[in-house]
Each structure stands twice: as C-alpha cells, then as structure tokens.
Design a protein around this motif. Structure first.
Motif, mmCIF file in Angstrom:
data_model
loop_
_atom_site.group_PDB
_atom_site.id
_atom_site.type_symbol
_atom_site.label_atom_id
_atom_site.label_comp_id
_atom_site.label_asym_id
_atom_site.label_seq_id
_atom_site.Cartn_x
_atom_site.Cartn_y
_atom_site.Cartn_z
ATOM 1 N N SER A 226 12.296 -26.236 31.327
ATOM 2 C CA SER A 226 14.121 -27.163 31.466
ATOM 3 C C SER A 226 13.478 -27.928 32.479
ATOM 4 O O SER A 226 13.074 -27.998 32.577
ATOM 5 C CB SER A 226 15.024 -26.520 31.904
ATOM 6 O OG SER A 226 15.186 -25.664 31.017
ATOM 7 N N SER A 227 13.379 -29.354 32.758
ATOM 8 C CA SER A 227 13.340 -30.232 32.645
ATOM 9 C C SER A 227 14.234 -31.483 33.379
ATOM 10 O O SER A 227 14.405 -32.333 34.373
ATOM 11 C CB SER A 227 11.605 -31.885 32.422
ATOM 12 O OG SER A 227 12.589 -32.480 31.163
ATOM 13 N N ASP A 228 15.589 -31.023 33.007
ATOM 14 C CA ASP A 228 17.314 -31.914 33.701
ATOM 15 C C ASP A 228 17.315 -30.333 33.864
ATOM 16 O O ASP A 228 17.576 -28.792 33.110
ATOM 17 C CB ASP A 228 17.631 -32.576 32.362
ATOM 18 C CG ASP A 228 18.758 -33.152 32.930
ATOM 19 O OD1 ASP A 228 19.426 -32.004 32.822
ATOM 20 O OD2 ASP A 228 18.997 -33.849 33.476
ATOM 21 N N PRO A 229 18.314 -29.999 34.897
ATOM 22 C CA PRO A 229 18.961 -29.033 35.636
ATOM 23 C C PRO A 229 20.252 -28.466 34.659
ATOM 24 O O PRO A 229 20.302 -27.828 34.402
ATOM 25 C CB PRO A 229 19.828 -29.908 37.367
ATOM 26 C CG PRO A 229 19.355 -31.405 37.224
ATOM 27 C CD PRO A 229 17.929 -31.492 36.417
ATOM 28 N N THR A 230 21.031 -29.871 33.257
ATOM 29 C CA THR A 230 21.711 -28.785 32.793
ATOM 30 C C THR A 230 21.227 -28.309 31.429
ATOM 31 O O THR A 230 21.831 -28.045 30.923
ATOM 32 C CB THR A 230 22.476 -29.937 32.146
ATOM 33 O OG1 THR A 230 21.755 -31.376 31.449
ATOM 34 C CG2 THR A 230 23.457 -31.230 33.593
ATOM 35 N N VAL A 231 20.360 -28.324 31.183
ATOM 36 C CA VAL A 231 19.489 -27.621 30.369
ATOM 37 C C VAL A 231 19.535 -26.657 30.448
ATOM 38 O O VAL A 231 18.728 -25.772 31.110
ATOM 39 C CB VAL A 231 17.794 -28.085 30.018
ATOM 40 C CG1 VAL A 231 17.817 -27.659 28.363
ATOM 41 C CG2 VAL A 231 17.829 -29.575 29.630
ATOM 42 N N THR A 232 19.744 -25.200 28.987
ATOM 43 C CA THR A 232 19.916 -23.508 28.885
ATOM 44 C C THR A 232 18.882 -24.255 27.848
ATOM 45 O O THR A 232 19.466 -24.415 26.986
ATOM 46 C CB THR A 232 21.545 -23.881 28.825
ATOM 47 O OG1 THR A 232 21.605 -24.124 30.561
ATOM 48 C CG2 THR A 232 20.984 -22.109 28.958
ATOM 49 N N PHE A 246 22.870 -29.201 27.224
ATOM 50 C CA PHE A 246 21.965 -29.934 28.099
ATOM 51 C C PHE A 246 23.533 -30.995 27.809
ATOM 52 O O PHE A 246 24.518 -30.867 27.247
ATOM 53 C CB PHE A 246 20.943 -30.929 27.781
ATOM 54 C CG PHE A 246 21.454 -32.321 26.755
ATOM 55 C CD1 PHE A 246 22.110 -32.775 26.633
ATOM 56 C CD2 PHE A 246 21.135 -31.718 25.186
ATOM 57 C CE1 PHE A 246 22.021 -34.170 25.787
ATOM 58 C CE2 PHE A 246 21.244 -32.504 24.098
ATOM 59 C CZ PHE A 246 21.709 -34.200 24.623
ATOM 60 N N GLY A 247 24.073 -31.076 28.766
ATOM 61 C CA GLY A 247 25.224 -31.797 30.103
ATOM 62 C C GLY A 247 24.704 -33.139 29.827
ATOM 63 O O GLY A 247 24.330 -34.455 29.383
ATOM 64 N N SER A 248 26.150 -34.391 28.500
ATOM 65 C CA SER A 248 25.687 -35.618 27.784
ATOM 66 C C SER A 248 25.877 -36.440 29.165
ATOM 67 O O SER A 248 26.119 -36.658 30.550
ATOM 68 C CB SER A 248 26.850 -35.802 27.489
ATOM 69 O OG SER A 248 27.947 -35.272 27.671
ATOM 70 N N PHE A 249 25.521 -37.670 29.367
ATOM 71 C CA PHE A 249 25.351 -38.411 30.236
ATOM 72 C C PHE A 249 25.094 -39.830 29.344
ATOM 73 O O PHE A 249 24.900 -39.856 28.316
ATOM 74 C CB PHE A 249 24.126 -37.636 31.315
ATOM 75 C CG PHE A 249 22.799 -38.268 29.940
ATOM 76 C CD1 PHE A 249 21.859 -39.540 30.286
ATOM 77 C CD2 PHE A 249 21.776 -37.064 29.795
ATOM 78 C CE1 PHE A 249 20.234 -39.577 29.485
ATOM 79 C CE2 PHE A 249 21.036 -37.407 29.065
ATOM 80 C CZ PHE A 249 20.165 -38.141 29.069
ATOM 81 N N ARG A 250 25.298 -40.794 30.676
ATOM 82 C CA ARG A 250 24.866 -42.076 30.174
ATOM 83 C C ARG A 250 23.489 -42.568 30.559
ATOM 84 O O ARG A 250 23.312 -42.629 32.324
ATOM 85 C CB ARG A 250 25.526 -42.863 30.241
ATOM 86 C CG ARG A 250 26.370 -43.051 31.443
ATOM 87 C CD ARG A 250 27.630 -43.476 31.449
ATOM 88 N NE ARG A 250 28.491 -43.747 32.839
ATOM 89 C CZ ARG A 250 29.534 -43.735 33.511
ATOM 90 N NH1 ARG A 250 30.932 -44.493 32.003
ATOM 91 N NH2 ARG A 250 29.644 -44.109 34.661
ATOM 92 N N PHE A 251 22.758 -43.976 30.486
ATOM 93 C CA PHE A 251 21.475 -44.591 30.557
ATOM 94 C C PHE A 251 22.399 -45.851 31.442
ATOM 95 O O PHE A 251 23.869 -46.175 30.514
ATOM 96 C CB PHE A 251 20.936 -45.265 29.745
ATOM 97 C CG PHE A 251 19.600 -44.214 29.038
ATOM 98 C CD1 PHE A 251 18.614 -44.035 30.065
ATOM 99 C CD2 PHE A 251 19.755 -43.967 27.941
ATOM 100 C CE1 PHE A 251 17.791 -42.963 29.300
ATOM 101 C CE2 PHE A 251 18.407 -42.652 26.896
ATOM 102 C CZ PHE A 251 17.943 -42.917 28.315
#
Length: 313
Positions: A226-232, A246-251
């Motif tokens: 995991s390189s993003d804290p929301t990733v499991t 992972f947690g959804s996000f936006r650019f």
C-alpha cells in the motif's frame, strides 16, 4: 425366407472403423488441461484400444478424431494418467508436461501397426502479461508454446459492491460527488487457470486520462504494498483472484474533466515452482514511484455531477 431376412436384420452388426494413416497428433496446451486429438481409427485401432500412457482408457470420439484430455496439471503424489513433468531451471525457467497415446490389444495376434503418439506442452514457470499495455478492463492473455500450440487466460479487473466480493458493479463505475471518500472494492481475477497459478498485483495507480503512462498520477499500490493510507490489500498472490480496496478521491486543478482511470500492473506466477507472495512490506523500503513493465489492466470511473476543476476516483 422373409423370416430369415428379418432375423438377419435384427442381429447385431460388428462395425469396424476405416483405418487411417495418422502420423500426427494435434495438441492444445491450456493452463489447466492438455487436449490431444488424433485422426480417428489410426492404423485400424478402435478408440477402446487406445489409452493415455497405457493407464487411462478415457478417449472420446469427436467427428473425425479421437480425443484424449489431461485434466490435471498439478500432480502431487501421483501423475495424472501417466503424465510426467520436467522442470527446466535457468534465467527463464520452464516446465514441460508430456504423455503419450498408445495402442494396446490383448489378443494373441496383432495385425495393426502399433500406435505411440508422444506429445508435450511447455510452459514458462513465470510469465508476464506483457504483450502490450492493455487499455481495457478485460485482457486475453496468450502464452505461446512454440509449434505445440498456445493457451489463453482471461484477466479482468472488476469493481465490487462490498468487501464480500460477490457482486460486481456496472462499468464504467459511477461515483456521486457526495460520496467522495467512500470505499471502492477492486478484484483482479484470472479465468481458466489451474490452482498452481497465482495472480499478483504489483502496482496500481490512477490518472486523469486513459493513458497509464500519464505523468499526472496517484499511486495506490507500489511493489505489492500500500502506498496510500486508505488502501487495504485483502489478498494478493495467493490465488487466481487478488483483492484490495481504497478510498475514493478526486484530482484537483483539472478543468472540465469528469473521468479518471485506474491502472493495475498484473503478473501471473507459477506457485509450484516460484515464490509468488511478495516479502513483507515492513521489511522493505518502497520507492515513491515505479515504472510498469508488466501487463496493465485499466478501469474507467466517472463522476456524477462533477464540476470543472475536479476529477475523482
């Protein structure tokens, strides 16, 4: 006389096949099975007189051919119908499965030419899905076996409704702007592989364009960690399906963009010959970014009600 003719018509008729000279066997090498076809009635032999390695009389008659199937390429304490395997180590390790279709007649005299079709299938012990960068969610992988044929497997990247991974979502996957931060469940699965092959997710990242090489990217998984804290990561390199969320996000700062693409680099690994599971992430120092050198599966996500300047996954 008429009665005699009727009785003759009711008597069983001993049908014999028409002998064919058959100097070849057509072999299809699949990841979880090998199929060998020979022209029917080779040199006068009936199907019940032919077997795999003199062990299994399991041939079937298809139009014009006798077919023999090796349905298990993962022998443990015994070989399947006499199938043997050989491992060839080296820089590009391979393994070979081989068997033969042989004739056998218990009668005192044999007047047909003996049959012995020896065939084999060669597979890479580890192979990458690297024929191309797949700009699609489903990819068909062809593994060449030289002159002996090919096999194929279908890899797919799917979005699921929850952590049970039972029901897929429609594609492209649509997220309402009010749901930013909600969990997205991803599974990458291989169809048609035997249990010895494991799906390995190496890297996953998101871009605002369909191009996996876009320099604008957000990494989610790097070197199977995991390189993003929301990733499991739920499972990886353990089976024919690997899963994570992972947690959804936006650019931000991207005008008039309402679609984003998720890319995952995938490997398929032979678990009986190689160590497929990555080493613990805690024991490794991960780079901030890596370049993909394997096959890449891509999924499209769209934003419902997106405004300018925002793009999200």
């Amino acid at each position: 006389m008429a009665v005699t003719s009727a009785l003759l018509m009711l008597l069983p008729v001993a049908w014999t096949c028409t002998p064919q000279k058959a100097d070849y066997a057509m072999v299809s090498c699949f990841p979880n099975a090998i199929i060998a076809d020979v022209p029917e009635c080779p040199y006068g032999w009936e199907i019940e007189q032919l077997s795999l390695s003199g062990v299994c009389y399991t041939g079937t008659h298809t139009p014009g051919y006798y077919r023999f199937i090796i349905a298990d390429l993962t022998p443990k304490n015994h070989s399947y119908c006499g199938t043997q395997s050989e491992y060839l180590p080296g820089k590009d390790p391979k393994y070979i499965f081989y068997n033969s279709i042989v004739s056998n007649d218990t009668s005192l005299t044999v007047r047909n030419q003996p049959v012995n079709y020896t065939f084999s299938c060669t597979y890479r012990a580890a192979y990458l899905v690297n024929n191309a960068v797949f700009s699609q969610r489903v990819a068909t992988v062809y593994v060449n076996n030289g002159s002996l044929g090919t096999f194929r497997s279908q890899l797919s990247l799917n979005v699921f409704t929850n952590s049970k991974f039972l029901h897929t979502r429609d594609t492209p996957y649509v997220i309402d702007t009010s749901d930013i931060g909600s969990d997205v469940f991803i599974a990458i699965e291989a169809k048609g592989l035997s249990t010895r092959f494991k799906v390995v997710i190496t890297n996953c990242w998101a871009t605002p364009t369909p191009y996996s090489t876009d320099r604008k990217r957000w990494s989610l998984i790097i070197n199977s960690c995991s390189s993003d804290p929301t990733v499991t990561i739920f499972e990886n390199a353990k089976d024919s399906r690997s899963m994570f969320k992972f947690g959804s996000f936006r650019f931000q700062w991207l005008e008039k963009v309402s679609t984003v693409w998720l890319h995952c680099e995938v490997h398929v690994c032979d678990g009986e010959r190689l160590v497929c599971q990555p080493s613990p992430c805690s024991a490794r120092r991960l780079p901030s970014e890596v370049a993909a050198d394997g096959g890449v599966l891509t999924a499209e996500f769209r934003i419902k009600g997106a405004t300018c300047c925002l793009n999200m996954l």
